[in-house]
Scaffold this active site. Structure first.
Site, PDB file in Angstrom:
ATOM      1  N   LYS A  13       0.821  -1.212   0.000  1.00  0.00           N
ATOM      2  CA  LYS A  13       0.000   0.000   0.000  1.00  0.00           C
ATOM      3  C   LYS A  13       0.857   1.266   0.000  1.00  0.00           C
ATOM      4  CE  LYS A  13      -1.840  -0.954   3.967  1.00  0.00           C
ATOM      5  NZ  LYS A  13      -1.144  -2.176   4.419  1.00  0.00           N
ATOM      6  N   ARG A  88      -8.041   1.205  10.069  1.00  0.00           N
ATOM      7  CA  ARG A  88      -7.562  -0.133  10.354  1.00  0.00           C
ATOM      8  C   ARG A  88      -8.500  -0.885  11.291  1.00  0.00           C
ATOM      9  NH1 ARG A  88      -1.905   0.416   9.317  1.00  0.00           N
ATOM     10  NH2 ARG A  88      -0.677  -1.415   9.750  1.00  0.00           N
ATOM     11  N   ARG A 127      11.943  -6.946   4.031  1.00  0.00           N
ATOM     12  CA  ARG A 127      12.006  -5.515   4.310  1.00  0.00           C
ATOM     13  C   ARG A 127      12.769  -5.261   5.614  1.00  0.00           C
ATOM     14  NH1 ARG A 127       6.364  -2.446   4.789  1.00  0.00           N
ATOM     15  NH2 ARG A 127       6.396  -3.138   6.925  1.00  0.00           N
ATOM     16  N   ARG A 133      13.295  -2.016  10.182  1.00  0.00           N
ATOM     17  CA  ARG A 133      12.180  -1.524  10.992  1.00  0.00           C
ATOM     18  C   ARG A 133      12.009  -2.389  12.228  1.00  0.00           C
ATOM     19  NH1 ARG A 133       6.645  -0.188   7.867  1.00  0.00           N
ATOM     20  NH2 ARG A 133       5.786  -1.287   9.658  1.00  0.00           N
ATOM     21  N   ARG A 144       1.282  -8.922  13.699  1.00  0.00           N
ATOM     22  CA  ARG A 144       0.641  -7.899  12.864  1.00  0.00           C
ATOM     23  C   ARG A 144      -0.336  -8.527  11.872  1.00  0.00           C
ATOM     24  NH1 ARG A 144       5.850  -5.639  10.831  1.00  0.00           N
ATOM     25  NH2 ARG A 144       4.714  -4.399   9.309  1.00  0.00           N
TER      26      ARG A 144
END
Ligand code: ADP
Length: 188
Positions: A13, A88, A127, A133, A144
């Site tokens: 996204k 969300r 990632r 991150r 998540r």
């Protein structure tokens, strides 16, 4: 035009939102990015959000709605926004509907990014290696995705009831996905 990009963490996204924002010349409301900046800057908001984010939990709705409201109130959001990572939860979706409706507007289009679970995990862990991150550890990634299924996926049927959502295959190259997004938005 107000556009919502819906989909699991790692569905792409953010990447597509950036491309679309450039094409349409409208700002992006990316709550994840906003929260990460706040954490980095050590603001009160950042301090409030950090623990939730690191656990893969959602930041409380009131906190999120506060920052979104502020962003929408800014002049550059007048011509529409692209919402990425927001709403969300059902409560957030209802709240943004009310907020927009008070301004004589609404959510016009919702693009749901469909990616198989296995690929999501591969992407997120990839990632993690590149961006470092804090919430891309295997444990947090699992959490998540679980939170996504429970809290966010129900928004697909919420928007189906409004007849504004279309799902796209979000696998393939960035360019291939961008074409599918454009088809849904009907970007010339
Ligand atoms: P991703 O979609 O890849 O998980 P985001 O950058 O959108 O990443 O969000 C990272 C984290 O920020 C989430 O796991 C959550 O803790 C918090 N967050 C972002 N947006 C919201 C939101 N709308 N409501 C609650 N928490 C949010």
């Amino acid at each position: 035009m107000n556009i919502v990009l819906l989909g699991a963490p790692g569905a792409g996204k953010g990447t597509q939102g950036e491309i679309l924002a450039g094409k349409l010349g409208v700002p992006k409301v990316a709550t994840g990015d906003m929260l990460r900046s706040a954490v980095k800057a050590g603001t009160p908001l950042g301090k409030q959000a950090q623990a939730y984010m690191e656990q893969g939990e959602l930041v409380p709705d009131e906190v999120i709605l506060g920052i979104v409201e502020e962003k929408l109130a800014s002049a550059d959001a007048e011509s529409g926004v692209i919402m990425d990572g927001f709403p969300r939860t059902l409560a957030q979706a209802v709240a943004i509907d009310e907020l927009l409706s008070a301004r004589g507007s609404r959510v016009h289009k919702v693009v749901n990014f469909a990616v198989p679970d296995g690929e999501l995990t591969v992407r997120l862990l990839g990632r993690a290696a590149v961006e470092g991150r804090a919430d891309d550890t295997p444990e947090t990634v699992r959490k998540r995705l679980e939170v996504y299924r429970k809290e966010t996926e129900p928004l697909i049927s919420y928007y189906q009831k409004q007849s504004v959502v279309k799902s796209i295959d979000a696998t393939g190259t960035v360019d291939e996905v961008a074409v599918r997004v454009d088809e849904v938005i009907a970007v010339p």
